[in-house]
Design a protein around this motif. Structure first.
Motif, PDB file in Angstrom:
ATOM      1  N   LYS A  38      69.282  63.870  45.322  1.00  0.00           N
ATOM      2  CA  LYS A  38      69.090  65.311  45.167  1.00  0.00           C
ATOM      3  C   LYS A  38      68.345  65.898  46.360  1.00  0.00           C
ATOM      4  O   LYS A  38      68.644  67.006  46.811  1.00  0.00           O
ATOM      5  CB  LYS A  38      68.308  65.604  43.878  1.00  0.00           C
ATOM      6  CG  LYS A  38      69.116  65.420  42.598  1.00  0.00           C
ATOM      7  CD  LYS A  38      68.300  65.898  41.397  1.00  0.00           C
ATOM      8  CE  LYS A  38      69.104  65.783  40.107  1.00  0.00           C
ATOM      9  NZ  LYS A  38      68.314  66.264  38.937  1.00  0.00           N
ATOM     10  N   ARG A  51      68.375  74.122  51.217  1.00  0.00           N
ATOM     11  CA  ARG A  51      67.633  74.672  50.083  1.00  0.00           C
ATOM     12  C   ARG A  51      66.170  74.233  50.062  1.00  0.00           C
ATOM     13  O   ARG A  51      65.461  74.510  49.092  1.00  0.00           O
ATOM     14  CB  ARG A  51      68.307  74.259  48.770  1.00  0.00           C
ATOM     15  CG  ARG A  51      69.668  74.908  48.549  1.00  0.00           C
ATOM     16  CD  ARG A  51      70.278  74.451  47.242  1.00  0.00           C
ATOM     17  NE  ARG A  51      71.535  75.158  46.968  1.00  0.00           N
ATOM     18  CZ  ARG A  51      72.328  74.878  45.933  1.00  0.00           C
ATOM     19  NH1 ARG A  51      71.996  73.919  45.079  1.00  0.00           N
ATOM     20  NH2 ARG A  51      73.449  75.566  45.757  1.00  0.00           N
ATOM     21  N   LEU A  52      65.724  73.554  51.097  1.00  0.00           N
ATOM     22  CA  LEU A  52      64.343  73.081  51.147  1.00  0.00           C
ATOM     23  C   LEU A  52      63.496  74.018  52.005  1.00  0.00           C
ATOM     24  O   LEU A  52      64.006  74.733  52.863  1.00  0.00           O
ATOM     25  CB  LEU A  52      64.288  71.660  51.709  1.00  0.00           C
ATOM     26  CG  LEU A  52      65.040  70.590  50.927  1.00  0.00           C
ATOM     27  CD1 LEU A  52      64.963  69.251  51.655  1.00  0.00           C
ATOM     28  CD2 LEU A  52      64.502  70.458  49.501  1.00  0.00           C
ATOM     29  N   SER A  58      69.911  68.682  48.751  1.00  0.00           N
ATOM     30  CA  SER A  58      69.208  69.950  48.945  1.00  0.00           C
ATOM     31  C   SER A  58      68.999  70.250  50.421  1.00  0.00           C
ATOM     32  O   SER A  58      69.123  71.390  50.868  1.00  0.00           O
ATOM     33  CB  SER A  58      67.861  69.926  48.219  1.00  0.00           C
ATOM     34  OG  SER A  58      68.035  69.837  46.821  1.00  0.00           O
ATOM     35  N   ARG A 107      57.411  72.200  46.038  1.00  0.00           N
ATOM     36  CA  ARG A 107      58.659  72.439  45.315  1.00  0.00           C
ATOM     37  C   ARG A 107      59.825  72.058  46.236  1.00  0.00           C
ATOM     38  O   ARG A 107      59.694  72.157  47.458  1.00  0.00           O
ATOM     39  CB  ARG A 107      58.791  73.909  44.896  1.00  0.00           C
ATOM     40  CG  ARG A 107      57.726  74.407  43.934  1.00  0.00           C
ATOM     41  CD  ARG A 107      57.857  73.756  42.540  1.00  0.00           C
ATOM     42  NE  ARG A 107      56.867  74.335  41.616  1.00  0.00           N
ATOM     43  CZ  ARG A 107      55.602  73.956  41.519  1.00  0.00           C
ATOM     44  NH1 ARG A 107      55.164  72.978  42.309  1.00  0.00           N
ATOM     45  NH2 ARG A 107      54.775  74.520  40.658  1.00  0.00           N
ATOM     46  N   PRO A 108      60.983  71.660  45.649  1.00  0.00           N
ATOM     47  CA  PRO A 108      61.275  71.549  44.221  1.00  0.00           C
ATOM     48  C   PRO A 108      60.774  70.238  43.631  1.00  0.00           C
ATOM     49  O   PRO A 108      60.636  69.234  44.341  1.00  0.00           O
ATOM     50  CB  PRO A 108      62.799  71.610  44.193  1.00  0.00           C
ATOM     51  CG  PRO A 108      63.218  71.002  45.497  1.00  0.00           C
ATOM     52  CD  PRO A 108      62.171  71.395  46.484  1.00  0.00           C
ATOM     53  N   ASP A 134      60.985  67.693  39.846  1.00  0.00           N
ATOM     54  CA  ASP A 134      61.770  67.341  38.659  1.00  0.00           C
ATOM     55  C   ASP A 134      60.801  66.750  37.637  1.00  0.00           C
ATOM     56  O   ASP A 134      60.362  65.610  37.780  1.00  0.00           O
ATOM     57  CB  ASP A 134      62.857  66.338  39.034  1.00  0.00           C
ATOM     58  CG  ASP A 134      63.864  66.091  37.919  1.00  0.00           C
ATOM     59  OD1 ASP A 134      63.605  66.518  36.777  1.00  0.00           O
ATOM     60  OD2 ASP A 134      64.904  65.472  38.188  1.00  0.00           O
ATOM     61  N   LEU A 158      61.951  65.004  43.758  1.00  0.00           N
ATOM     62  CA  LEU A 158      63.358  64.819  43.419  1.00  0.00           C
ATOM     63  C   LEU A 158      63.801  63.389  43.715  1.00  0.00           C
ATOM     64  O   LEU A 158      63.297  62.763  44.657  1.00  0.00           O
ATOM     65  CB  LEU A 158      64.226  65.767  44.248  1.00  0.00           C
ATOM     66  CG  LEU A 158      64.048  67.272  44.062  1.00  0.00           C
ATOM     67  CD1 LEU A 158      65.026  68.004  44.972  1.00  0.00           C
ATOM     68  CD2 LEU A 158      64.233  67.683  42.621  1.00  0.00           C
TER      69      LEU A 158
END
Length: 280
Positions: free
Chosen positions: A97, A106-107, A101, A85-86, A88, A93
């Motif tokens: 993006k 955010r990773l 991130s 994750r994340p 799409d 991604l």
């Protein structure tokens, strides 16, 4: 007075495994002695035992050709690990993006490490050995947080491999003239520091970034790439033959055929000779 020695550089074709046409073009140039490195996408649709064996055969017959892993962490490709994750719609991604991130912290570096480790294991299973070097599709290995997981996986599974950084050895005024390459310069600064701290080797110089959306004289670009490139520096390239698989996956199409035609030409051989550069 003795003649100045030739500089040995790595001319590396990215994206082996993205399509049959790209694979054929890369093998053709290796067989001609016009490439001495290529990196393989283990998540690409055109990598299997036959394609790997064909690459290994032509690389072995070449005077000196390295085979690396092209770590892929961006769309439109899918991860090898189940819980990455994340995503799409089940895909990695898109690279803007992913970069955003990473910049926003955010990773999960551990998820990155696990995915890179899985791609390294897939390479070892396919080729029977660790890669000679490890780089990244769309330069994702340089992104904040991504680089942490990337370097941890390489140190663990392929400690003898070198990794690719994207910093250039040119004056500041020239750096500012190419925004895409300037971004790679900035991202590579921290990447080099972290690689050095981990005892992981990396290339001393890099070239090959250009605006794929504009019509360009690739021969003139190549001449510029060689300016200031040190011994063992890397020039990234993307030769290929366009096919339906490539067209569905990547916007970089006809430019690949232009690159192939140039590298196969006598003009390229003359440039190497004039600049005292060797791929041997």
């Amino acid at each position: 007075m003795s003649e100045a020695p030739h500089r040995r550089i790595w001319l590396c074709a990215d994206d082996y495994g993205i399509s049959p046409g790209v694979n054929r073009a890369i093998r053709d140039l290796i067989s001609r002695g016009r490439l001495n490195a290529t990196s393989v996408m283990m998540v690409g649709p055109a990598i299997g035992r036959d394609e790997a064996d064909a690459l290994s055969k032509v690389a072995t017959e070449s005077a000196r050709c390295a085979i690396g892993l092209h770590v892929t962490l961006t769309a439109p490709f899918r991860p090898l690990t189940m819980y990455f994750r994340p995503l799409d719609d089940g895909l990695f991604l898109p690279f803007p993006k992913l970069l955003r991130s990473g910049l926003m912290r955010r990773l999960d570096a551990e998820m990155i490490r696990a995915e890179v480790s899985a791609q390294l294991a897939a390479f070892r299973d396919m080729f029977g050995r660790a890669p000679d070097f490890v780089d990244g599709h769309q330069h994702a290995q340089l992104y904040p947080q991504v680089r942490d997981g990337f370097l941890a996986a390489v140190k663990e599974a392929a400690p003898q491999a070198w990794v690719r950084q994207g910093g250039r050895n040119i004056p500041l005024a020239q750096r500012l003239a190419a925004p895409k390459a300037l971004l790679l310069d900035v991202l590579s600064l921290q990447f080099r520091r972290r690689a050095a701290r981990e005892g992981i080797a990396f290339n001393p110089g890099f070239a090959g970034a250009y605006d794929f959306t504009k019509a360009s004289d690739f021969g003139a670009l190549m001449g510029g790439f060689l300016e200031g490139l040190p011994e063992n520096g890397v020039v990234m390239c993307h030769p290929g033959f366009v096919d339906d698989v490539l067209t569905e996956l990547d916007p970089l199409t006809v430019q690949r055929e232009h690159e192939h035609a140039y590298f196969a030409s006598e003009a390229f051989a003359q440039l190497l000779s004039a600049r005292k550069v060797t791929l041997g």
